[in-house]
Design an enzyme around this catalytic site. Sequence first.
Site, PDB file in Angstrom:
ATOM      1  N   GLY A 171       0.858  -1.170   0.000  1.00 65.30           N
ATOM      2  CA  GLY A 171       0.000   0.000   0.000  1.00 65.30           C
ATOM      3  C   GLY A 171       0.892   1.216   0.000  1.00 65.30           C
ATOM      4  O   GLY A 171       2.049   1.122   0.393  1.00 65.30           O
ATOM      5  N   HIS A 172       0.383   2.348  -0.457  1.00 64.65           N
ATOM      6  CA  HIS A 172       1.212   3.548  -0.466  1.00 64.65           C
ATOM      7  C   HIS A 172       1.380   4.051   0.968  1.00 64.65           C
ATOM      8  O   HIS A 172       0.708   3.564   1.881  1.00 64.65           O
ATOM      9  CB  HIS A 172       0.595   4.622  -1.371  1.00 64.65           C
ATOM     10  CG  HIS A 172      -0.748   5.075  -0.908  1.00 64.65           C
ATOM     11  ND1 HIS A 172      -0.904   6.063   0.029  1.00 64.65           N
ATOM     12  CD2 HIS A 172      -1.993   4.647  -1.220  1.00 64.65           C
ATOM     13  CE1 HIS A 172      -2.191   6.239   0.256  1.00 64.65           C
ATOM     14  NE2 HIS A 172      -2.867   5.387  -0.485  1.00 64.65           N
ATOM     15  N   GLY A 219       0.758   5.723   4.192  1.00 68.26           N
ATOM     16  CA  GLY A 219      -0.485   6.235   4.751  1.00 68.26           C
ATOM     17  C   GLY A 219      -1.693   5.369   4.452  1.00 68.26           C
ATOM     18  O   GLY A 219      -2.820   5.755   4.717  1.00 68.26           O
ATOM     19  N   GLY A 239      -2.264   2.541   5.851  1.00 70.32           N
ATOM     20  CA  GLY A 239      -2.626   1.778   7.039  1.00 70.32           C
ATOM     21  C   GLY A 239      -1.779   0.536   7.236  1.00 70.32           C
ATOM     22  O   GLY A 239      -1.957  -0.197   8.191  1.00 70.32           O
ATOM     23  N   LYS A 240      -0.822   0.320   6.334  1.00 66.31           N
ATOM     24  CA  LYS A 240      -0.082  -0.936   6.426  1.00 66.31           C
ATOM     25  C   LYS A 240       0.875  -0.971   7.610  1.00 66.31           C
ATOM     26  O   LYS A 240       1.113  -2.018   8.192  1.00 66.31           O
ATOM     27  CB  LYS A 240       0.644  -1.243   5.109  1.00 66.31           C
ATOM     28  CG  LYS A 240       1.667  -0.223   4.672  1.00 66.31           C
ATOM     29  CD  LYS A 240       2.200  -0.617   3.302  1.00 66.31           C
ATOM     30  CE  LYS A 240       3.486   0.065   2.936  1.00 66.31           C
ATOM     31  NZ  LYS A 240       3.461   1.533   3.004  1.00 66.31           N
ATOM     32  N   SER A 241       1.411   0.204   7.987  1.00 60.05           N
ATOM     33  CA  SER A 241       2.323   0.197   9.129  1.00 60.05           C
ATOM     34  C   SER A 241       1.589   0.073  10.458  1.00 60.05           C
ATOM     35  O   SER A 241       2.107  -0.505  11.405  1.00 60.05           O
ATOM     36  CB  SER A 241       3.182   1.461   9.135  1.00 60.05           C
ATOM     37  OG  SER A 241       4.280   1.276   8.280  1.00 60.05           O
ATOM     38  N   GLU A 280       8.637  -2.467   6.490  1.00 58.90           N
ATOM     39  CA  GLU A 280       9.387  -1.620   5.541  1.00 58.90           C
ATOM     40  C   GLU A 280      10.891  -1.708   5.811  1.00 58.90           C
ATOM     41  O   GLU A 280      11.608  -0.708   5.734  1.00 58.90           O
ATOM     42  CB  GLU A 280       8.923  -0.170   5.626  1.00 58.90           C
ATOM     43  CG  GLU A 280       7.449  -0.051   5.311  1.00 58.90           C
ATOM     44  CD  GLU A 280       7.069   1.347   4.892  1.00 58.90           C
ATOM     45  OE1 GLU A 280       7.836   1.950   4.124  1.00 58.90           O
ATOM     46  OE2 GLU A 280       6.007   1.819   5.314  1.00 58.90           O
TER      47      GLU A 280
END
Lengths: 279, 265, 289
Positions: free
Chosen positions: A40-41, A43, A45-47, A166
Amino acid sequence: MKESIVTLKEVSFQYDLQERYALNNVSFNIYEGEWLAIVGHNGSGKSTMAKLLNGLQFPQEGEITVCGTLLSEESIWDIRRKIGMVFQNPDNQFVGTTVQDDVAFGLENNGIPREEMVQRVEDSLRKVKMDKFLHQEPHHLSGGQKQRVAIAGVLALRPSIIILDEATSMLDPRGREEVVETVRLLKEEKSLTVISITHDLEEAAKADRIIVMNKGEVFREGTPEEIFSMDEQLIQLGLDIPFSVKMSKAFRQKGIELSKHYLSEEELVTELWTSRCNM
Amino acid sequence: MMEKMIFGRYVPADSIIHKMDPRSKLMIIFLFVCIIFLANNVVTYALIGIYTFFMLGLSKVPVRFLYGGLKPVLWLVLFTLVLQLFFTKEGALLFEWGPVKIYEEGVRMGIFISLRFFFLILMTSLLTLTTTPIEITDGLETLLHPLKKVRFPVHEMALMMSISLRFIPTLMQETDKIMKAQIARGVEFASGPFKERIKAVIPLLIPLFVSSFKRAEELAIAMEARGYRGGEGRTKYRQLSWQRADSFQIGLLILLTILLYLLRS
Amino acid sequence: MDISLQHVEYRYQANTPFESLAIEDVSIEIPTGIYMAIIGHTGSGKSTVLQHLNALLQPSKGTVKIGEHEIKGGQKNKNLKKVRQRVGIVFQFPEHQLFEETVEKDIIFGPLNFGVSEIEAKKRARIALKQVGLGEEILEKSPFDLSGGQMRRVAIAGVLAMEPDVLVLDEPTAGLDPRGRKEVMDMFYALHKDRNLSTILVTHSMEDAARYADQIVIMQQGKVVKKGTPEEIFSAPTELVQMGLDVPEVVRFQLKLEEKMGMKLEKIHLTIDELSSAVTDQLSRGVRS
């Protein structure tokens, strides 16, 4: 039947003072032994997901189960022992003054007896090929090397799941390759479950399964082939498509019949070669 | 200038002193600082001097390096000497030149006090020259362990010290980077009037603070993720080992104490 | 403004036991209006070269000419500020240099330091903000309340507002997501064209070098090992691979294809479009192996 090792059920999360939900009603399973990429870019929500998975944050709604245990204030310490995390910034997760001290840090926290610690530190550093740097200080290491030490630190605790949050985004191409390759070998050897949170689509292409996040929701879930056939849609989501898929697309536009969008260059080359023979 | 300073610098070498347990080294320094005040005549000062140079010899730290690094401090020693020479007005008058009067006691006190100062500096630098900061931290943590009983946060203090040590080089690199970025934006750190220079520090300090806070936060998260929850139930990877050399050295210092006690006037 | 490095050598911590040679005999010509990529691994000396381009470092040996300024090794050089005004550097993670209370103040900080009037600086701030794709409504915000991507753009705007003739970019897209990366690179390219800037991009990315650069310089262990146009550089891909460097994906694919098919295309193609056309032509003509 695939065993599910992590389950998210209708999970929602909102940061303080923010209107928007960082995660909104998210449900999915993570299966034992798979390599799952969450993309996902920035922001999307992936983090936030990574933080929820090992109890650094708790969801306002919904529940998360890890290895059969419901994630709660009481169970987080047990769960953290099963989930190892490698974060984005190589410097800000290096606690020890030297490589060996850093790997030992997690072991110390868990009260492992010293004799065993020495053994485990050595073993895990050998696994990530950093055993020659035992006494090295962090500022003499490259980003990739630091991340490998972080992996060794995780490995020493013998987790069932590794989350790469990441972990390669601040590295140069060589460092990126080092880290991904290290994790790949370890996964094979120890049958670990790997969750890689990333926006590097080339990295995601090598996963068993991909979950695409957008605006705090699961946008699509599928095999890399399924996901990358979304094509333009991915680019609209601020992502990209792997090179071989772009190449396949270009060939099709030029009128060459291909059976599918290829994820590996080798496969594409082979098909082109076969199609030549048929011409 | 900074490159030549030897305070707090570790010089790796293969010597008995380097291999000693930091606990014994810390104890020796502590004791030394106390017993040096026992010396009050030529014999006792000579004893202390012999002991100090004996230890220096054992440490294998190159004399040239020591001399270069201590030069700025030697001025301080000299200054103490001069101060004592001019301001002690006891004993026989030795020398008079206008308002300058030098007395016998002034010479004696001047030499003794500056020698004491000199030996103290030598011994304490010997500690930092032969012991890595992290060893000193470990040593302190173990030595201060009993203080836990009175709720002194020994573990937290030691962890804080070791994390600071770990991040000093990182912050130095960061400082250099931000400084260069701001120079490229027209800041002049090294020239201009004093007020301007103070102002020039702001574009350096604020980004440094911001990034340090961010680091601290991320580090805290990483530590928690790796199972850190205070000193309770923690084991230790670093191990200190007390050897025969340590006992010998402690014994030697006790012997010195007894001799000083007997020989002082 | 032309920049030229002639036989430049730089040693870190010279005359101490920690002395180390960072770059050696580096000669690079950067004529006005060129887009140059400097490529190399971490530790190849490319960051050291970059810092010579506006005299953040001064050569231990050799000469750096920046416009009419000449900076010679081993000499005290003054008036570097004038040089720095004309050469803007966007460092890696430039958002780490933000410090002012508002976005506007931060952007005008550079111009003011170089003696631009406040009115003019504020005018430039608005232009620069537009160039990096941000709206004026954030001018009064604190830069620390912005998202990571926005902070990066504000920091870049701070360099653009200095209106330099030469723009030096050190991995300007590190850490951005694919969309952000493309937007930032395209923006720099547009600026390069519109303002006739000289642009020097220091990067690991062969893709970006192939896509944007007129000239590529490859550095290894403190030395320049190869110089040329992208076509020249990538026409000898095996050499690059031997140096432990990547080649662009398109080139790598062409090589794989040529090997499998046992054929050779006329030249090395640097875009997907070109390569797919060339291969399609070959296939439809029927190849003799």
